[in-house]
Design an enzyme around this catalytic site. Structure first.
Site, mmCIF file in Angstrom:
data_model
loop_
_atom_site.group_PDB
_atom_site.id
_atom_site.type_symbol
_atom_site.label_atom_id
_atom_site.label_comp_id
_atom_site.label_asym_id
_atom_site.label_seq_id
_atom_site.Cartn_x
_atom_site.Cartn_y
_atom_site.Cartn_z
ATOM 1 N N LYS A 1 -11.513 26.562 5.580
ATOM 2 C CA LYS A 1 -11.850 25.310 4.888
ATOM 3 C C LYS A 1 -13.230 24.812 5.341
ATOM 4 O O LYS A 1 -14.061 24.411 4.529
ATOM 5 C CB LYS A 1 -10.772 24.244 5.173
ATOM 6 C CG LYS A 1 -9.437 24.558 4.484
ATOM 7 C CD LYS A 1 -8.284 23.659 4.944
ATOM 8 C CE LYS A 1 -6.962 24.100 4.324
ATOM 9 N NZ LYS A 1 -5.801 23.314 4.727
ATOM 10 N N GLN B 1 -4.119 19.447 9.527
ATOM 11 C CA GLN B 1 -3.446 20.714 9.231
ATOM 12 C C GLN B 1 -1.996 20.674 9.713
ATOM 13 O O GLN B 1 -1.713 20.294 10.843
ATOM 14 C CB GLN B 1 -4.217 21.878 9.892
ATOM 15 C CG GLN B 1 -3.740 23.255 9.478
ATOM 16 C CD GLN B 1 -3.981 23.568 7.992
ATOM 17 O OE1 GLN B 1 -4.897 23.044 7.371
ATOM 18 N NE2 GLN B 1 -3.147 24.425 7.426
ATOM 19 N N ASP C 1 -5.549 15.820 0.798
ATOM 20 C CA ASP C 1 -4.387 16.715 0.687
ATOM 21 C C ASP C 1 -3.361 16.161 -0.306
ATOM 22 O O ASP C 1 -2.447 16.873 -0.718
ATOM 23 C CB ASP C 1 -3.695 16.855 2.051
ATOM 24 C CG ASP C 1 -4.099 18.126 2.783
ATOM 25 O OD1 ASP C 1 -4.360 19.133 2.104
ATOM 26 O OD2 ASP C 1 -4.132 18.105 4.024
HETATM 27 N N1 GUN Z 1 -0.321 23.664 5.939
HETATM 28 C C1 GUN Z 1 -0.037 24.550 4.955
HETATM 29 N N2 GUN Z 1 -0.658 24.204 3.806
HETATM 30 C C2 GUN Z 1 -1.350 23.078 4.060
HETATM 31 C C3 GUN Z 1 -2.185 22.245 3.264
HETATM 32 O O1 GUN Z 1 -2.410 22.454 2.064
HETATM 33 N N3 GUN Z 1 -2.731 21.171 3.913
HETATM 34 C C4 GUN Z 1 -2.483 20.908 5.213
HETATM 35 N N4 GUN Z 1 -3.045 19.819 5.739
HETATM 36 N N5 GUN Z 1 -1.697 21.654 5.975
HETATM 37 C C5 GUN Z 1 -1.144 22.735 5.398
#
Ligand code: GUN
Length: 295
Positions: free
Chosen positions: A52, A96, A119
């Site tokens: 990311k 995350q 998110d």
């Molecule tokens: N863990 C697995 N997928 C995601 C996501 O799309 N965002 C976040 N913040 N954590 C994750």
């Protein structure tokens, strides 16, 4: 059978965003800035967050990565989120998941300023999504919708079976596919661990979205001829022939399912890159003070 190339579509989305960032900068406007929080050192989470942050740099965004030890107190984490909420240069915040067991995930999500919640996990944004209002849509289902749109796949009136009811993927996916949008307008069946006749339901599906997190779970005998298969799984399976000691496999047994499908996403290179493209889109919208609307 056609492969849905997430790498290609993600790159096209990123190229467009890079162009928009250049335009913002030329107009003297602020550069989009994403803050990512990573707690602990799970290999998978490290990889996702690194990807990311790298993607932000590729398209000219600023990014800040805050790393914390597995043992961080809940209070210290919440205080840091509050600082990001109050920092006017930060447009988007992502924490995350999953978090260590001693931290209340719900409290963490609720602490993120909903206007920076790229998110789309905050209850206010979930509520807006369910109501069909402009908001941040969770990145994985949003990325899947962007991919279906890119390939101009006709979903109207189709039966979509979503396997998995997580807040991150399955539940929002079922809502987006059922909405009166293009893509959308599906009849959706949401399956989970307590579903009794999963195979029968899958055999009736025109579209299967597999988001269960079990390697090779969907097999050829569960898939109707001509179905569209979206594989959300990214599972690490031990493989001594790889330098890393593992290889990535999806929730779908690709080799036997692919010949039966009309479209299928590969793993890696399918949904994964689209998740990042969608997150970057959300961050752009956060930066210019606008929300995406899928209608
Ligand atoms: N863990 C697995 N997928 C995601 C996501 O799309 N965002 C976040 N913040 N954590 C994750």
């Amino acid at each position: 059978m056609q492969i849905l190339d997430g790498k290609l579509v993600s790159q096209a989305t990123k190229d467009l965003l890079a162009q928009k960032v250049t335009e913002l900068k030329a107009l003297g406007k602020k550069t989009p800035h994403l803050a990512a929080i990573l707690v602990g050192n799970s290999g998978a989470s490290e990889t996702y967050v690194a990807s990311k942050v790298k993607s932000c740099a590729e398209i000219g965004y600023n990014s800040t990565l805050l790393r914390f030890d597995e043992q961080i107190s809940e209070k210290h984490l919440l205080d840091n989120i509050q600082l990001l909420n109050e920092n006017p240069d930060i447009d988007g915040i992502l924490v995350q998941l999953p978090l260590p067991k001693h931290i209340n995930e719900e409290l963490v999500i609720n602490t993120i300023d909903p206007t920076k919640d790229v998110d789309g996990f905050h209850p206010m944004n979930v509520g807006k999504m369910v109501s069909g209002l402009p908001t941040y849509v969770p990145a994985t289902p949003y990325g899947i919708m962007l991919m279906l749109e890119h390939y101009n796949i006709d979903t109207k009136g189709k039966h979509a079976v979503v396997i998995g009811r997580s807040h991150i993927v399955g539940t929002p996916m079922s809502i987006l596919l059922s909405r009166n949008t293009k893509p959308g307008n599906c009849t959706v069946t949401l399956c989970h661990s307590q579903t009794k006749n999963l195979k029968e339901l899958c055999l009736q599906a025109d579209i299967i979205v597999a988001a269960i997190g079990r390697p090779d779970y969907v097999t050829a005998d569960m898939v109707k001829e001509g179905a569209i298969i979206i594989d959300v799984g990214i599972n690490r399976v031990a493989d001594a022939s790889k330098k890393s000691g593992f290889r990535l496999v999806g929730d779908v047994k690709f080799d036997e399912v692919a010949p039966k499908c009309s479209f299928i996403t590969p793993v890696p290179g399918g949904v994964g890159p689209m998740t990042i493209a969608a997150l970057l889109k959300n961050t752009y919208h956060a930066s210019i003070g606008e929300k995406e609307h899928l209608n």
